[in-house]
Design an enzyme around this catalytic site. Structure first.
Site, PDB file in Angstrom:
ATOM      1  N   PRO A  81       5.053   2.568   6.500  1.00  0.00           N
ATOM      2  CA  PRO A  81       4.595   3.418   7.599  1.00  0.00           C
ATOM      3  C   PRO A  81       3.116   3.728   7.434  1.00  0.00           C
ATOM      4  O   PRO A  81       2.684   4.186   6.383  1.00  0.00           O
ATOM      5  CB  PRO A  81       5.446   4.690   7.437  1.00  0.00           C
ATOM      6  CG  PRO A  81       5.804   4.728   5.986  1.00  0.00           C
ATOM      7  CD  PRO A  81       5.917   3.300   5.543  1.00  0.00           C
ATOM      8  N   GLN A 109      10.404   8.784   9.537  1.00  0.00           N
ATOM      9  CA  GLN A 109       9.739   9.464   8.433  1.00  0.00           C
ATOM     10  C   GLN A 109       9.249  10.845   8.844  1.00  0.00           C
ATOM     11  O   GLN A 109       8.713  11.036   9.933  1.00  0.00           O
ATOM     12  CB  GLN A 109       8.551   8.635   7.916  1.00  0.00           C
ATOM     13  CG  GLN A 109       7.955   9.259   6.649  1.00  0.00           C
ATOM     14  CD  GLN A 109       6.826   8.453   6.061  1.00  0.00           C
ATOM     15  OE1 GLN A 109       5.686   8.583   6.500  1.00  0.00           O
ATOM     16  NE2 GLN A 109       7.129   7.628   5.064  1.00  0.00           N
ATOM     17  N   CYS A 160       1.408  10.368   0.974  1.00  0.00           N
ATOM     18  CA  CYS A 160       0.145  10.198   1.695  1.00  0.00           C
ATOM     19  C   CYS A 160      -1.005  10.768   0.873  1.00  0.00           C
ATOM     20  O   CYS A 160      -0.975  11.944   0.484  1.00  0.00           O
ATOM     21  CB  CYS A 160       0.199  10.874   3.052  1.00  0.00           C
ATOM     22  SG  CYS A 160      -1.324  10.619   4.017  1.00  0.00           S
ATOM     23  N   LYS A 203       9.571   8.116   0.249  1.00  0.00           N
ATOM     24  CA  LYS A 203       8.390   7.305  -0.072  1.00  0.00           C
ATOM     25  C   LYS A 203       7.435   8.190  -0.859  1.00  0.00           C
ATOM     26  O   LYS A 203       7.081   9.287  -0.404  1.00  0.00           O
ATOM     27  CB  LYS A 203       7.702   6.775   1.179  1.00  0.00           C
ATOM     28  CG  LYS A 203       6.555   5.805   0.847  1.00  0.00           C
ATOM     29  CD  LYS A 203       5.904   5.237   2.086  1.00  0.00           C
ATOM     30  CE  LYS A 203       4.964   4.097   1.729  1.00  0.00           C
ATOM     31  NZ  LYS A 203       3.864   4.487   0.829  1.00  0.00           N
ATOM     32  N   HIS A 210       4.868   3.682  -4.348  1.00  0.00           N
ATOM     33  CA  HIS A 210       3.513   3.139  -4.469  1.00  0.00           C
ATOM     34  C   HIS A 210       3.043   3.392  -5.900  1.00  0.00           C
ATOM     35  O   HIS A 210       3.046   4.533  -6.367  1.00  0.00           O
ATOM     36  CB  HIS A 210       2.574   3.819  -3.469  1.00  0.00           C
ATOM     37  CG  HIS A 210       1.211   3.189  -3.404  1.00  0.00           C
ATOM     38  ND1 HIS A 210       0.710   2.632  -2.252  1.00  0.00           N
ATOM     39  CD2 HIS A 210       0.260   3.006  -4.341  1.00  0.00           C
ATOM     40  CE1 HIS A 210      -0.504   2.147  -2.487  1.00  0.00           C
ATOM     41  NE2 HIS A 210      -0.798   2.360  -3.755  1.00  0.00           N
ATOM     42  N   ASN A 227       5.613  -0.921  -3.863  1.00  0.00           N
ATOM     43  CA  ASN A 227       4.545  -0.823  -2.874  1.00  0.00           C
ATOM     44  C   ASN A 227       3.206  -0.742  -3.607  1.00  0.00           C
ATOM     45  O   ASN A 227       3.094  -0.080  -4.634  1.00  0.00           O
ATOM     46  CB  ASN A 227       4.774   0.422  -2.013  1.00  0.00           C
ATOM     47  CG  ASN A 227       3.749   0.610  -0.907  1.00  0.00           C
ATOM     48  OD1 ASN A 227       3.363   1.729  -0.621  1.00  0.00           O
ATOM     49  ND2 ASN A 227       3.327  -0.459  -0.268  1.00  0.00           N
ATOM     50  N   GLY A 228       2.210  -1.451  -3.074  1.00  0.00           N
ATOM     51  CA  GLY A 228       0.883  -1.423  -3.658  1.00  0.00           C
ATOM     52  C   GLY A 228       0.383  -2.820  -3.971  1.00  0.00           C
ATOM     53  O   GLY A 228       0.929  -3.501  -4.831  1.00  0.00           O
ATOM     54  N   GLY A 263       2.061  -2.873   3.405  1.00  0.00           N
ATOM     55  CA  GLY A 263       1.321  -2.068   4.362  1.00  0.00           C
ATOM     56  C   GLY A 263       0.149  -2.809   4.948  1.00  0.00           C
ATOM     57  O   GLY A 263       0.282  -3.599   5.887  1.00  0.00           O
ATOM     58  N   ARG A 264      -1.041  -2.603   4.373  1.00  0.00           N
ATOM     59  CA  ARG A 264      -2.278  -3.131   4.964  1.00  0.00           C
ATOM     60  C   ARG A 264      -2.279  -4.650   5.066  1.00  0.00           C
ATOM     61  O   ARG A 264      -2.882  -5.213   5.983  1.00  0.00           O
ATOM     62  CB  ARG A 264      -3.467  -2.635   4.142  1.00  0.00           C
ATOM     63  CG  ARG A 264      -3.691  -1.129   4.267  1.00  0.00           C
ATOM     64  CD  ARG A 264      -4.651  -0.612   3.204  1.00  0.00           C
ATOM     65  NE  ARG A 264      -4.070  -0.727   1.872  1.00  0.00           N
ATOM     66  CZ  ARG A 264      -4.791  -0.766   0.760  1.00  0.00           C
ATOM     67  NH1 ARG A 264      -6.109  -0.727   0.825  1.00  0.00           N
ATOM     68  NH2 ARG A 264      -4.188  -0.840  -0.410  1.00  0.00           N
TER      69      ARG A 264
END
Length: 362
Positions: free
Chosen positions: A30, A85, A115, A154, A183, A214-215, A238-239
């Site tokens: 997200p 989320q 975040c 997350k 992450h 994640n990461g 993600g990105r």
């Protein structure tokens, strides 16, 4: 060990079935102002992940369900499960919003504890919660009691250090969390440090639910390496999915031993055109439309040319005409040239938090 012949564990039976049984799970991370209904439909065209997650619903006193974010659920045409989320710290309001969302066709409720944007964690929400395990315990306990379906989390490995990491992992077990997306950096590390895959591997061993790593999952090969290092049940991207929406298809190809699909620059131009179409239905000024597209092009440019000419010229464009002249010049002059599977070294999109809109270069 690559998970191409991996069997689904009993814990993973808590989750909706993956697209291809036996392969690692995949999810689109997200990202606020990015992973909306439109972007999910674009990703779906090029190969959906197993799971989608909405942008976060901001939860506070008297907050409601954001209509734009809710559309990602009510108008989801991808046939893939979507988790809703939440971000917030007011327990009664988190419970209220979670119960409201439970009436919609969601795969589960996901709590954002990761975040790293300062404007978020200073409010003691998102990654800010990692400083207060007692508050995390109260939130997860109340949500677990209130949510009949799946409850997922997350998070990052810590706020400014990992002192609370094991304590929070134990809370993941205590409250029977169904999926942990982790992450491998602290909040303060943002996106600047190396990813601590050893800590993700530690979490895989400590918690009872599936873990998504994640990461820096930048490509299909990177996904295979991360899975090997961590033993995770899957990866959350993600990105890299902004840069390369074909990545989930490519991950499945890699893990099943198939050749990875080569993407050409003309296909990238088609992707950019699809991104452009979302601006044509909105009465917004041209400058805003150009900035919106640059948000995506910042990432896409990392795979177009090693010298960074496309990235440089794109950032200088001020009008739509100028911007698409740059796109056509670099993407259609040699349309069959391959788009890079990994970002070219040295080409940085300059993000500073998970809100990709903050990566716009004006």
């Amino acid at each position: 060990m690559v998970h191409s012949d991996r069997k689904i564990s009993p814990q993973e039976n808590r989750l909706p079935p993956p697209l291809q049984t036996g392969l690692a799970l995949t999810a689109l991370a997200p990202m606020q102002d990015v992973t909306d209904l439109f972007f999910m439909s674009v990703i779906d065209r090029y190969g959906s992940p197993d799971y989608f997650f909405t942008e976060y619903f901001r939860v506070y006193t008297n907050s409601g369900l954001d209509k734009k974010t809710l559309r990602s659920i009510t108008e989801n045409s991808t046939d893939r499960p979507i988790f809703a989320q939440l971000i917030g710290e007011s327990i009664p309001d988190l419970v209220r919003i979670a119960q409201s969302l439970s009436h919609y066709p969601i795969a589960g409720i996901d709590l954002n504890m990761g975040c790293p944007a300062p404007r978020i964690y200073r409010k003691n929400v998102g990654g800010g919660l990692l400083r207060d395990p007692e508050k995390v315990s109260r939130i997860l306990g109340e949500l677990r009691d209130a949510v009949d379906g799946r409850l997922t989390v997350k998070m990052r490995v810590g706020f400014d250090d990992t002192a609370n990491f094991d304590r929070i992992l134990d809370l993941i077990n205590r409250y029977n969390i169904d999926l942990l997306s982790l992450h491998g950096r602290t909040v303060k590390e943002k996106y600047h440090s190396a990813v601590h895959y050893d800590l993700i591997a530690h979490a895989v061993q400590r918690v009872n639910c599936p873990v998504l790593a994640n990461g820096n999952v930048t490509s299909a090969n990177a996904a295979a390496t991360v899975l090997s290092k961590t033993g995770a049940a899957g990866v959350m991207v993600g990105r890299a999915a902004i840069r390369n929406p074909w990545i989930f298809k490519q991950i499945r190809q890699t893990l099943s031993g198939q050749p990875v699909s080569i993407v050409t620059l003309v296909e990238v131009r088609d992707y950019i055109e699809r991104l452009r179409q979302t601006t044509t239905t909105q009465p917004i000024p041209e400058r805003a439309r150009v900035s919106y597209l640059k948000m995506y092009l910042n990432y896409i440019a990392q795979g177009v040319d090693a010298a960074g000419a496309f990235q440089h010229e794109m950032r200088l464009a001020r009008t739509e005409t100028e911007l698409f002249e740059v796109c056509d010049r670099h993407l259609l002059s040699d349309p069959n040239q391959a788009f890079a599977l990994e970002p070219y070294p040295g080409l940085v999109a300059r993000p500073n938090c998970e809100t990709a809109r903050e990566a716009i270069v004006n």
